[in-house]
Design an enzyme around this catalytic site. Structure first.
Site, PDB file in Angstrom:
ATOM      1  N   PRO A 276       0.848  -1.194   0.000  1.00  0.00           N
ATOM      2  CA  PRO A 276       0.000   0.000   0.000  1.00  0.00           C
ATOM      3  C   PRO A 276       0.886   1.249   0.000  1.00  0.00           C
ATOM      4  O   PRO A 276       1.882   1.293   0.731  1.00  0.00           O
ATOM      5  CB  PRO A 276      -0.800  -0.123   1.301  1.00  0.00           C
ATOM      6  CG  PRO A 276      -0.134  -1.186   2.104  1.00  0.00           C
ATOM      7  CD  PRO A 276       0.794  -1.955   1.239  1.00  0.00           C
TER       8      PRO A 276
ATOM      9  N   GLY B 275       4.098   3.641   5.183  1.00  0.00           N
ATOM     10  CA  GLY B 275       5.306   3.477   5.994  1.00  0.00           C
ATOM     11  C   GLY B 275       6.050   2.187   5.716  1.00  0.00           C
ATOM     12  O   GLY B 275       6.955   1.827   6.456  1.00  0.00           O
TER      13      GLY B 275
ATOM     14  N   GLY C 182       7.697   1.606   2.854  1.00  0.00           N
ATOM     15  CA  GLY C 182       8.781   1.834   1.899  1.00  0.00           C
ATOM     16  C   GLY C 182       8.409   1.607   0.447  1.00  0.00           C
ATOM     17  O   GLY C 182       9.249   1.216  -0.367  1.00  0.00           O
TER      18      GLY C 182
ATOM     19  N   ALA D  77      10.464   3.838  -2.157  1.00  0.00           N
ATOM     20  CA  ALA D  77      11.859   3.397  -2.333  1.00  0.00           C
ATOM     21  C   ALA D  77      11.899   2.078  -3.106  1.00  0.00           C
ATOM     22  O   ALA D  77      12.734   1.893  -3.996  1.00  0.00           O
ATOM     23  CB  ALA D  77      12.541   3.228  -0.979  1.00  0.00           C
ATOM     24  N   ALA D  78      10.975   1.166  -2.784  1.00  0.00           N
ATOM     25  CA  ALA D  78      10.961  -0.129  -3.488  1.00  0.00           C
ATOM     26  C   ALA D  78      10.688   0.095  -4.969  1.00  0.00           C
ATOM     27  O   ALA D  78      11.340  -0.515  -5.831  1.00  0.00           O
ATOM     28  CB  ALA D  78       9.906  -1.051  -2.873  1.00  0.00           C
TER      29      ALA D  78
ATOM     30  N   ASP E  40      15.102   3.371   3.873  1.00  0.00           N
ATOM     31  CA  ASP E  40      14.136   2.675   3.007  1.00  0.00           C
ATOM     32  C   ASP E  40      14.836   2.153   1.754  1.00  0.00           C
ATOM     33  O   ASP E  40      14.587   1.030   1.305  1.00  0.00           O
ATOM     34  CB  ASP E  40      13.005   3.620   2.574  1.00  0.00           C
ATOM     35  CG  ASP E  40      12.093   4.011   3.729  1.00  0.00           C
ATOM     36  OD1 ASP E  40      12.473   3.790   4.888  1.00  0.00           O
ATOM     37  OD2 ASP E  40      11.009   4.548   3.461  1.00  0.00           O
TER      38      ASP E  40
HETATM   39  C1  MEV Z   1      10.660   6.344   6.947  1.00  0.00           C
HETATM   40  O1  MEV Z   1      10.441   4.999   6.556  1.00  0.00           O
HETATM   41  C2  MEV Z   1      11.629   6.412   8.075  1.00  0.00           C
HETATM   42  C3  MEV Z   1      11.946   7.808   8.588  1.00  0.00           C
HETATM   43  O2  MEV Z   1      12.951   7.630   9.596  1.00  0.00           O
HETATM   44  C4  MEV Z   1      12.439   8.721   7.498  1.00  0.00           C
HETATM   45  C5  MEV Z   1      13.804   8.330   6.966  1.00  0.00           C
HETATM   46  O3  MEV Z   1      14.554   7.625   7.621  1.00  0.00           O
HETATM   47  O4  MEV Z   1      14.123   8.803   5.862  1.00  0.00           O
HETATM   48  C6  MEV Z   1      10.739   8.448   9.250  1.00  0.00           C
END
Ligand code: MEV
Length: 317
Positions: free
Chosen positions: A95, A99, A101, A104-105, A146
């Site tokens: 999704p 949070g 990632g 980035a993936a 990420d």
């Molecule tokens: C995001 O997955 C994690 C954070 O720490 C941001 C980052 O590390 O870039 C909130």
């Protein structure tokens, strides 16, 4: 040398401990998820195109565009030094804005597919730099955790600017990941934390130090197979993150439900402000109970044993 087609895959991730403080140079512990993103690249005669499912979007690189994906692709083409035009068909199996990632993936899968097509080989450090050009468009000031996890997967210790270190756990970690269904923007929560840091660097510095100490103890607990201590560290980390006002009522409800159902510890994961929470369990029946408690709140949950998803409810993407 250009081939007929190039393929790329990359992992999503969960941060076990240390989100946000990792942006300020402190360590984090993260685990790659077995699902993330995949991409296929083929030569294109006139222009570069990226199509992403299930988002139903198609973009061509433009550094001045409104849409982040369009600018991210432009940043990646520039950083990667690709001269040929290509068509990339990508799929995200996570999704978005949760949070886990997904951006980035997706970036790493696209980079890998095009590099594969064009016969380009990069070290992990170079791959991280190229994919960070993409990620900065979405997240402003990403620590790189990420992206490093999208590239490497597994269970790892990450410090900004350094190569990841593999962590070998003594016992399997059975997590329940619950999705609040509230979209989160890492850019916004990282900005919120940055404003708190600018307003009171001493207080926030102490909070980050406290989290760093939790992360160091978390590593020892994982290496010793001490799940009870690790669960307590999840709870402590969450309390500090909630103190930064990046939890939500829904996440708090889910975390409380997980703890009441017997989780060893629970916390938000990733940027916060919505998105996902994780609960550490003893595995087996205990994971099923915690998953059921989260689902009873009308939220999706799935069980992940570090490195592989055992069971899931519904389509996560
Ligand atoms: C995001 O997955 C994690 C954070 O720490 C941001 C980052 O590390 O870039 C909130």
């Amino acid at each position: 040398m250009t081939r007929a087609g190039g393929e790329g895959v990359a992992s999503g991730k969960v941060i076990l401990l240390g989100e946000h403080s990792v942006v300020y140079g402190h360590p984090a512990i993260a685990a790659g998820l077995p699902r993330g993103a995949s991409a296929r690249a083929v030569p294109s005669a006139d222009r570069t195109v990226l199509a992403v499912e299930p988002w139903g979007v198609e973009v061509s690189p433009d550094p001045a565009a409104d849409k982040s994906l369009t600018r991210a692709l432009a940043a990646m083409v520039e950083a990667a030094g690709w001269k040929d035009t290509v068509r990339v068909d990508a799929r995200v199996d996570l999704p978005g804005g949760s949070g886990l990632g997904s951006s980035a993936a997706l970036g790493v899968a696209v980079m890998r597919a095009v590099d594969d097509l064009l016969g380009i080989q990069r070290s992990d450090a170079e791959a991280l730099e190229v994919s960070l050009a993409w990620e900065r468009v979405f997240h402003g000031n990403p620590s790189g955790v990420d992206n490093a996890m999208a590239i490497a997967g597994g269970l790892a210790w990450y410090v900004r600017g350094q190569p990841i270190e593999r962590i070998r756990g003594r016992a399997p970690l059975t997590l329940v990941i619950g999705d609040s269904g509230e979209p989160c923007s890492t850019m916004i929560t990282v900005g919120d934390v940055a404003r708190q840091h600018a307003a009171d660097p001493e207080r926030m510095g102490k909070q980050f130090e406290a989290i760093a100490s939790i992360v160091r103890n978390g590593r020892l607990a994982i290496e010793r197979g001490d799940l009870v201590s690790l669960g307590q560290l999840f709870d402590m980390n969450h309390a500090l993150l909630a103190g930064m006002l990046i939890s939500t009522g829904t996440l708090e409800e889910m975390i409380a439900a997980a703890r009441n159902a017997g989780a060893l510890g629970a916390k938000l994961t990733g940027g916060g402000g919505g998105g996902c929470m994780i609960a550490l369990t003893d595995g087996g029946e205990s994971a099923a109970r915690v998953k059921g408690a989260i689902e009873a709140l009308g939220k999706r949950a799935f069980v992940a044993t570090i490195g592989s998803i055992d069971s899931e409810s519904g389509d996560l993407a």
